[in-house]
Structure formats: C-alpha cells, structure tokens
Motif scaffolding. Structure first.
Motif, short mmCIF file in Angstrom:
data_model
loop_
_atom_site.label_atom_id
_atom_site.label_comp_id
_atom_site.label_asym_id
_atom_site.label_seq_id
_atom_site.Cartn_x
_atom_site.Cartn_y
_atom_site.Cartn_z
N ARG A 170 46.00 39.71 46.87
CA ARG A 170 45.21 40.86 46.41
C ARG A 170 45.22 40.97 44.89
N GLU A 171 46.29 40.50 44.25
CA GLU A 171 46.35 40.52 42.78
C GLU A 171 45.25 39.65 42.16
N GLN A 172 44.73 38.72 42.94
CA GLN A 172 43.67 37.84 42.44
C GLN A 172 42.27 38.34 42.77
N GLU B 14 38.31 31.16 39.84
CA GLU B 14 38.56 32.53 39.40
C GLU B 14 37.36 33.12 38.66
N ASP C 244 39.53 41.82 42.79
CA ASP C 244 39.19 43.14 42.27
C ASP C 244 38.54 43.89 43.43
N ARG D 207 42.86 51.78 46.51
CA ARG D 207 43.22 50.36 46.45
C ARG D 207 44.49 50.14 47.26
N TYR D 208 44.71 48.90 47.65
CA TYR D 208 45.98 48.54 48.26
C TYR D 208 47.05 48.36 47.19
N GLY D 209 48.24 48.92 47.44
CA GLY D 209 49.38 48.72 46.57
C GLY D 209 50.17 47.49 46.96
N LYS D 210 51.29 47.30 46.31
CA LYS D 210 52.08 46.07 46.51
C LYS D 210 52.67 45.97 47.91
N ASP E 201 47.81 39.25 51.51
CA ASP E 201 49.05 39.86 51.02
C ASP E 201 48.95 40.24 49.55
N ALA E 202 50.04 40.80 49.03
CA ALA E 202 50.03 41.34 47.67
C ALA E 202 49.68 40.28 46.64
N SER E 203 50.23 39.08 46.79
CA SER E 203 49.95 38.03 45.80
C SER E 203 48.48 37.63 45.83
#
Length: 415
Positions: free
Chosen positions: A281-283, A255, A285, A405-408, A277-279
C-alpha cells in the motif's frame, strides 16, 4: 415449569378433564411465549465475508444491550448466504415471507440483489434494513409503500464526495472512471459525471467497465490503456475481489505509470488490507469514501468506548479498535439495530406478524425519541417517503461522509 411438572401439578389439584384442558392451554401459551422473533441477514458470506461478519457483529452487539430480546421475546439472527447472486437472494426473501416470526431482514454489501428484487420487496411488504449497499435506487420506491430503510452511504451523494476530494482537494485534472458493470457501477457513473459537470467539466469523463472476476492480466491491460489516455487519477467503483486484482496489477506497472486511485468503499468489505499489505500500500496512492466515525478516535467518547467494551464481551476477538475488520459494517449495523429496537418499542407488537411488520415500518418513519448511535444521535432518521422527499428513508446525509486511507496495521484512518 416443564410440561411433565405442569401436568402432574394439575392432576393433583383439579379434576382430570379440567386439568387436561388447563394443561394444554397453559403449556401452549408457554411454548408461544418462548418462540423467538427472527431477524434475517441476507448477505455475501463467500467472496466478501468480512463485510458480512462485521454487520453480524454490529447487529448482535446492539441486541446484546437489550438481552437479545424484542418486545419481551427472545430474538435470533438467521444468516443466509446469497453469494452476491440476486436469484439466491430472492429465495431468501421468500423464506423470510414464510417465517411467521420474522420481523425484518438486513442486507449486506452488494447492491445488485436489492436492485433486482426491489419491486418484490416492496410489493410483498418485506421490512428491509440496509447497513452497507449504496446504490441510489434502493431506498427510492414511489409506486406504493416503501419498505426499505438505509443507514449507509447513498450513491446519489457518494460520487460528489469522491469527485470533490480528487478535483478540489488533490487538484487532479483528468479523471478516468473505472467501474464494475453492475447497477451499482452505472449509478455511480451518472452521479460522478454530473458532479464533474458541476465543477466545470464540459465533456463526459472517459469510462472503462469491468466484470466481476476480472483476471489480473486483463486488469493490467486496462490500467495501461487508461495511462495512455493522459488520465491523472482513477475513480474506482468495485468490491474487494476486483480491488485486490487492480491493486496487484497497478503494482506490476513501473512506478511512474501508477495512477492515484479515489475509490468507493467496496474494497473495504473484504480482505483487501491483508492481501495488499502495508508495504504494498505504501507504493499506491489510494483513498476511499467512508462515514465519519472511527473506533480509533474514541478516547473522548465514553459511549463508543462502552460499545467496544460490549462488543468484546459478545465477540472475544474484538478486544481493540484494530480488531474490528470492515468497520463500516459494524458501525452502520449497530446504529441501525438500535433504531430498529426503538421502533419495536414504540410499535407495541401484537404477535400478528403482518401487523407487527407494518407497525415497525410506521414507527421507523415516525420515531418519537432520539436514538444515540456511533455516528451521531438520530433525530427522526426516517420520514414518510414520497417522490418529493426521496431522501426520507436515508438516515445519513452528505455531511456524514468523508474519505479515508488504510493505515500500517490495516486500520482505516479518516481524513
């Protein structure tokens, strides 16, 4: 009236020789009147199919508003797959030239086929409409009549938007350019380097080039090397297939070694948000350039609401704003098709295909009436092209660009 009924009626009414002559004349006119005009869509339906589907949906939604007719005749959309290959695209351009009912050809996400065939397009007077491909030279042809019109991001400006976001808004200091080895990537290299110099950078930024089909292992090695260069942000120019590869590679790094990415919009033309996927993309920036319209923000926009409703009737899979995949393609193609319809109405087609193409091109450069679109209302979106006015065939300008940005749910949220 069918041919048989027409012939029987004439036989009962007039002498046989005269009825035969009139039958052939009238029936020939009936067939000609029913022959549809053609619009071509020459795009990648293999590796970035989502972008092509979105463009198709935008075109057909706009055409549905005029009952799929142009100048009183039916119009069909002919879809061709160039697979990102410039030679295949050239074959499709030649096919268009042989079609005496083909009015215009829409391009897709990729710039290289247009760049490789630009001289051929203009020398053979192929009316070309660009709703996605962003490379700067595409609309800039000063050696004769210019037959290419774009309603999309223009890379002579996109690099400034990405650079300003990273340097001014996010306060990054050491950008590293990660660019695909194509004419599109090279054009962005020039603009981004110029934009950085205007912001006070005295040295050219470091750059790493990659090819289409770069494997994940090599991508991970590239990212490690960039990390060791002390870069604090990556400027990425690539499409969805390579975007997914580099995103996966970035996630494999610790990270603390994952760098922020300010990207061109090529990653949004495929299934990037499904694979990353969303999980995941949360990691990351990750931000990317877009144009200033979103179906997610249409509560106070009756026109946009009506467009989405119309789209849902033509394409039942598009019931909500979240159903529009690769929305850039839909938005730009819809607006560009409405402009084309206005130009056709103004041109007053004659049936002579060469004259009609030329008349539409002239009308595009001299539209008399404003055209309402999703992005904005277009007042003379195009003008006669010259070296002194090299933005003349660009319907959008830098004020129409932003970052997103991409949303959830895989939707695109604009800044």
């Amino acid at each position: 009236m069918s041919k048989t009924r027409l012939s029987n009626w004439l036989n009962r009414t007039w002498s046989k020789p005269f009825s035969l002559f009139m039958g052939l004349l009238l029936f020939g006119h009936w067939v000609t009147a029913a022959e549809p005009y053609k619009l071509y869509l020459d795009a990648d339906q293999t590796s970035t199919i989502e972008s092509t589907i979105s463009i198709e949906q935008g075109i057909l939604t706009a055409l549905s508003e005029v009952n799929h007719e142009l100048a009183g005749r039916p119009v069909e959309l002919i879809k061709l797959d160039h697979q990102g290959n410039s030679a295949r695209s050239r074959q499709h351009l030649e096919q268009y030239l042989q079609d005496e009912h083909a009015l215009a050809i829409f391009s897709g996400l990729h710039s290289p086929p247009l760049l490789a065939n630009l001289t051929f397009i203009n020398q053979h007077k192929i009316l070309t409409l660009v709703p996605w491909a962003a490379a700067s030279p595409i609309t800039r042809y000063a050696e004769g009549d210019n037959w290419v019109f774009r309603l999309s991001i223009d890379d002579s400006k996109a690099g400034y938007v990405i650079t300003n976001y990273a340097i001014k808004q996010r306060a990054f200091k050491i950008p590293h350019l990660l660019l695909e080895r194509t004419g599109w990537g090279k054009a962005n290299h020039k603009v981004m380097t110029k934009a950085l110099k205007e912001l006070g950078y005295t040295k050219n930024p470091r750059v790493t080039w990659f090819n289409w089909g770069t494997p994940e292992g090599k991508a991970r090695a590239i990212l490690r090397t960039i990390g060791h260069s002390n870069a604090d942000v990556i400027f990425f120019v690539g499409n969805a297939p390579e975007g997914k590869t580099f995103a996966k590679a970035m996630l494999k790094l610790p990270e603390t070694q994952r760098l922020p990415i300010a990207s061109h919009w090529g990653i949004t033309g495929g299934d990037f948000p499904k694979v990353i996927d969303a999980s995941m993309r949360e990691q990351l920036d990750l931000a990317f350039i877009q144009t200033r319209f979103s179906f997610l923000d249409i509560d106070a926009n009756p026109f946009a609401q009506n467009v989405l409703s119309q789209a849902s009737q033509v394409f039942p899979e598009l019931q909500t704003a979240y159903d529009v995949q690769a929305p850039t393609g839909f938005i730009h193609a819809y607006d560009l098709t409405r402009i084309l319809i206005a130009a056709v109405n103004q041109a007053q087609l004659t049936g002579n295909i060469m004259q009609d193409r030329a008349a539409i091109r002239l009308a595009l450069e001299h539209l008399k009436q404003p055209v309402k679109g999703l992005l904005k209302t277009y007042e003379q979106p195009f003008r006669p092209f010259s070296a002194k006015h090299n933005d003349a065939h660009e319907a959008l300008n830098i004020k129409d660009f932003t970052m997103g940005r991409y949303g959830k749910q895989g939707e695109i949220d604009l800044y």
